[in-house]
Design a protein around this motif. Structure first.
Motif, mmCIF file in Angstrom:
data_model
loop_
_atom_site.group_PDB
_atom_site.id
_atom_site.type_symbol
_atom_site.label_atom_id
_atom_site.label_comp_id
_atom_site.label_asym_id
_atom_site.label_seq_id
_atom_site.Cartn_x
_atom_site.Cartn_y
_atom_site.Cartn_z
ATOM 1 N N ARG A 41 0.806 -1.221 0.000
ATOM 2 C CA ARG A 41 0.000 0.000 0.000
ATOM 3 C C ARG A 41 0.840 1.273 0.000
ATOM 4 O O ARG A 41 0.315 2.382 0.100
ATOM 5 C CB ARG A 41 -0.930 0.008 1.208
ATOM 6 N N SER B 215 3.709 7.905 -1.232
ATOM 7 C CA SER B 215 2.298 7.896 -0.865
ATOM 8 C C SER B 215 1.976 6.604 -0.132
ATOM 9 O O SER B 215 2.534 5.545 -0.444
ATOM 10 C CB SER B 215 1.406 8.031 -2.102
ATOM 11 N N GLN C 147 -1.480 4.526 1.043
ATOM 12 C CA GLN C 147 -2.927 4.467 0.922
ATOM 13 C C GLN C 147 -3.599 4.645 2.279
ATOM 14 O O GLN C 147 -3.273 3.968 3.246
ATOM 15 C CB GLN C 147 -3.318 3.116 0.314
ATOM 16 N N ARG D 280 0.274 11.640 1.164
ATOM 17 C CA ARG D 280 1.555 11.565 0.463
ATOM 18 C C ARG D 280 2.429 12.763 0.820
ATOM 19 O O ARG D 280 1.952 13.803 1.271
ATOM 20 C CB ARG D 280 1.345 11.470 -1.045
#
Length: 261
Positions: free
Chosen positions: A210, A232, A234, A238
């Motif tokens: 992720r 980034s 998830q 980010r």
């Protein structure tokens, strides 16, 4: 098969896109076909460019509506075809309310409202949050549907208008700058500090695929980051590594981070 040879250069999650992109390249070379893709993220654009460069009879043009666009459409064609004047089939979806409530709406609110209409992410380019609303790049085949059906964003009633790409108003992106003092440039340590999570808690999403560095899935927590890297994760957001400022007297590294709102 060439695809199988190429797989070694890309993450397993990317193999499906590699297959699709190589098919576009082969069709352009062998069948003289022209393919206009939906919006690609920077990693997909990199993969496609790598594949196009492997074929001497194919070239492509990428355009996201403005020079600094993050998400771009690609036009893939035989190398004899001129692409500069081709229509990239994009429009600007201008969203506004006029009642001042847009001050609290963010990028994710607009994205959520658009995807909530059943629209695929690939049909949406960059979203620019501006005073009074947003300007969103969309494929022309999705523009009319969004214009007719987008009437609410996060409980705020909105109006929409379709504009030519030349009328795009770009957002002035402000990064929240923070300075960290870290023992090393390991990804897990910096991600932990930026998102204020324990090292143990960041390992789970990283090892689950992720986390992305420069849009590429990165599952190795010990990967060293460098200036310019875009990271980034998830569900968390980010950030960009803006500058490695040097080493302190105690041997720690000072790093300037730009965190996206």
């Amino acid at each position: 098969m060439l695809q199988k040879e190429l797989y070694g250069h890309f993450h397993s999650d990317e193999h499906h896109f590699v297959d699709k992109a190589w098919d576009w390249v082969e069709r352009a070379a062998e069948n003289h076909a022209v393919k206009l893709t939906d919006f690609l993220d920077p990693r997909q654009a990199f993969i496609l460019s790598s594949l196009v460069n492997r074929h001497p009879d194919v070239h492509c043009r990428m355009d996201g509506g403005y020079p600094q666009a993050e998400r771009r459409r690609a036009l893939i064609a035989p190398d004899y075809r001129m692409l500069e004047d081709e229509d990239m089939e994009m429009a600007v979806l201008a969203v506004s309310s006029g009642d001042g409530k847009f001050l609290t709406l963010e990028h994710g609110d607009y994205m959520g409202a658009i995807l909530g209409l059943g629209m695929k992410r690939d049909k949406i380019g960059d979203i620019h949050v501006i005073e009074g609303g947003c300007h969103c790049l969309v494929t022309r085949d999705a523009a009319d549907y969004l214009h007719l059906n987008l009437s609410q964003v996060h409980r705020v009633h909105v109006q929409t208008e379709l504009l030519p790409v030349e009328k795009l108003v770009q957002a002035n992106v402000q990064l929240g700058e923070i300075t960290l003092s870290v023992a090393s440039m390991r990804m897990d340590g910096i991600v932990s500090d930026v998102f204020r999570l324990s090292r143990a808690k960041v390992l789970i999403p990283i090892q689950a695929g992720r986390c992305r560095v420069n849009w590429k899935v990165e599952e190795d927590p010990s990967k060293p980051l460098k200036e310019g890297d875009l990271v980034s994760m998830q569900g968390f957001g980010r950030f960009k590594v803006l500058e490695v400022e040097g080493v302190t007297k105690k041997g720690r590294i000072r790093v300037k981070i730009g965190k996206y709102a």
